[in-house]
Enzyme design. Structure first.
Site, PDB file in Angstrom:
ATOM      1  N   GLN A   1      41.331   7.815  44.851  1.00  0.00           N
ATOM      2  CA  GLN A   1      42.508   7.362  44.100  1.00  0.00           C
ATOM      3  C   GLN A   1      43.723   7.279  45.020  1.00  0.00           C
ATOM      4  O   GLN A   1      44.466   6.291  45.005  1.00  0.00           O
ATOM      5  CB  GLN A   1      42.784   8.336  42.949  1.00  0.00           C
ATOM      6  CG  GLN A   1      44.001   7.987  42.129  1.00  0.00           C
ATOM      7  CD  GLN A   1      43.813   6.717  41.314  1.00  0.00           C
ATOM      8  OE1 GLN A   1      42.851   6.596  40.574  1.00  0.00           O
ATOM      9  NE2 GLN A   1      44.728   5.762  41.454  1.00  0.00           N
TER      10      GLN A   1
ATOM     11  N   ARG B   1      41.300   0.065  43.418  1.00  0.00           N
ATOM     12  CA  ARG B   1      40.194   1.034  43.524  1.00  0.00           C
ATOM     13  C   ARG B   1      38.950   0.339  44.082  1.00  0.00           C
ATOM     14  O   ARG B   1      38.241   0.884  44.916  1.00  0.00           O
ATOM     15  CB  ARG B   1      39.860   1.643  42.148  1.00  0.00           C
ATOM     16  CG  ARG B   1      40.952   2.465  41.490  1.00  0.00           C
ATOM     17  CD  ARG B   1      41.261   3.753  42.239  1.00  0.00           C
ATOM     18  NE  ARG B   1      40.105   4.571  42.501  1.00  0.00           N
ATOM     19  CZ  ARG B   1      39.556   5.448  41.642  1.00  0.00           C
ATOM     20  NH1 ARG B   1      40.093   5.641  40.463  1.00  0.00           N
ATOM     21  NH2 ARG B   1      38.479   6.160  41.968  1.00  0.00           N
TER      22      ARG B   1
HETATM   23  N1   CP Z   1      41.793   6.888  37.882  1.00  0.00           N
HETATM   24  C1   CP Z   1      40.514   7.211  37.617  1.00  0.00           C
HETATM   25  O1   CP Z   1      39.836   7.916  38.380  1.00  0.00           O
HETATM   26  O2   CP Z   1      40.039   6.681  36.479  1.00  0.00           O
HETATM   27  P1   CP Z   1      38.650   7.037  35.780  1.00  0.00           P
HETATM   28  O3   CP Z   1      38.746   8.448  35.286  1.00  0.00           O
HETATM   29  O4   CP Z   1      38.525   6.032  34.666  1.00  0.00           O
HETATM   30  O5   CP Z   1      37.548   6.904  36.796  1.00  0.00           O
END
Ligand code: CP
Ligand code: NVA
Length: 306
Positions: free
Chosen positions: A128, A287
């Site tokens: 992230q 991402r």
């Molecule tokens: N930001 C993120 O990791 O989203 P998820 O929990 O949907 O994977």
């Protein structure tokens, strides 16, 4: 064996990975480098972005990804991590894990024959943070900006602290004193910041913390696993909402980031997440491009080859 458990595991390569992520986004790295390769994705918690972006990244680059929920694995019936890791990593070329306990991912990596990638733990969310850096660079054309992280000093905040310190970004964590980031990570970020020349700070004073910030970042008040504390947390964080009023203290051209999922009306308002300053959808898209660069480097052992 090179793993990505903490963002600091790739500190020598962070700029290279970010540049490659940009190249993947622009379609400048082509072909099917992962042809015949497999990524196991172990999920102990829910996911939308992490799951879909890793799975699609593998597919688009010629490989395949296996979604493995811990409740379906023998892990869920008590098979130990050591045995799971040694057996599973005879089949696949990499493993991505989203787990409650960071130490369990560390343990898995110690018994793994292939690279292990942290897809979020209680302590860190390194993939992230890479997507966040890419988004900031795209919007601001530099990493030398001031980011104010508003809210809970959680996994996302911890990785961002380290990531910012690595690339020379100033970061102020603005939140209630009882919810500060992990002290060891904060100390490490400060050490790294001394080398990169950035400022890493903590405050509970909202207007002071976000003053002239170029990037305002927030995350949920109640992370996965914190559900039992929900009512207390809603009380404790109520003054730390990213709303129109808070944005008045930041730079007028500030962008707003959120790793998502968001809870509108808690950590961020509808107006702000849907407003002109919000960059959250580009951030979510990034991402995918970042996962490709991470996989490209780890699965092909490029980081070890230098
Ligand atoms: N930001 C993120 O990791 O989203 P998820 O929990 O949907 O994977
Ligand atoms: N801090 C949040 C991030 C979700 C992507 C959590 O751990 O639930």
């Amino acid at each position: 064996m090179k793993h990505l458990l903490s963002i600091t595991d790739i500190q020598q390569d962070i700029f290279k990975i970010l540049e490659q992520a940009e190249q993947f986004k622009k379609g400048l790295i082509n072909g099917e480098p992962f042809k015949g390769k497999s990524l196991a994705m172990i999920f102990e918690k829910a996911s939308t972005r992490t799951r879909v972006s890793f799975e699609v990244a593998m597919f688009q680059l010629g490989g395949t990804a296996l979604y493995l929920s811990t409740s379906d694995l023998q892990l869920g019936r008590g098979e130990i991590i050591e045995d799971t890791a040694r057996a599973m990593t005879r089949y696949v070329d990499g493993v991505m894990i989203r787990a409650r306990e960071h130490q369990n991912v560390v343990k898995f990596s110690q018994y793994s024959d292939v690279p292990v990638i942290n897809g979020l733990t209680n302590l860190e969310h390194p993939c992230q943070a890479l997507a966040d850096l890419l988004t900031i660079y795209e919007k601001k054309k530099t990493y030398k900006v001031h980011l104010a992280f508003v809210g809970d000093g959680n996994n996302v905040c911890n990785s961002l602290l380290l990531a910012a310190a690595l690339v020379g970004m100033d970061l102020t964590v603005v939140g209630p004193p009882a919810y500060q980031p992990d002290p060891q990570i904060f100390k490490k970020a400060r050490e790294l910041a001394q080398k990169s020349g950035s400022k890493i700070q903590l405050t509970s004073n909202l207007s002071e913390g976000v003053k002239d910030a170029d990037v305002i970042y927030t995350d949920v008040w109640i992370s996965m696993g914190d559900e039992e504390e929900a009512s207390q947390r809603i009380k404790d964080f109520k003054d730390y909402q990213v709303n129109e009023n808070l944005l008045k203290h930041a730079d007028p051209n500030a962008i707003v980031l959120h790793c998502l999922p968001a809870v509108r009306g808690q950590e961020i308002t509808e107006e702000v997440i849907e407003g002109d300053q919000s960059a959250v959808w580009d951030q979510a898209e990034n991402r995918l491009h970042v996962q490709k660069a991470v996989l490209y480097n780890l699965l092909d052992n490029l980081l070890e080859k230098g």
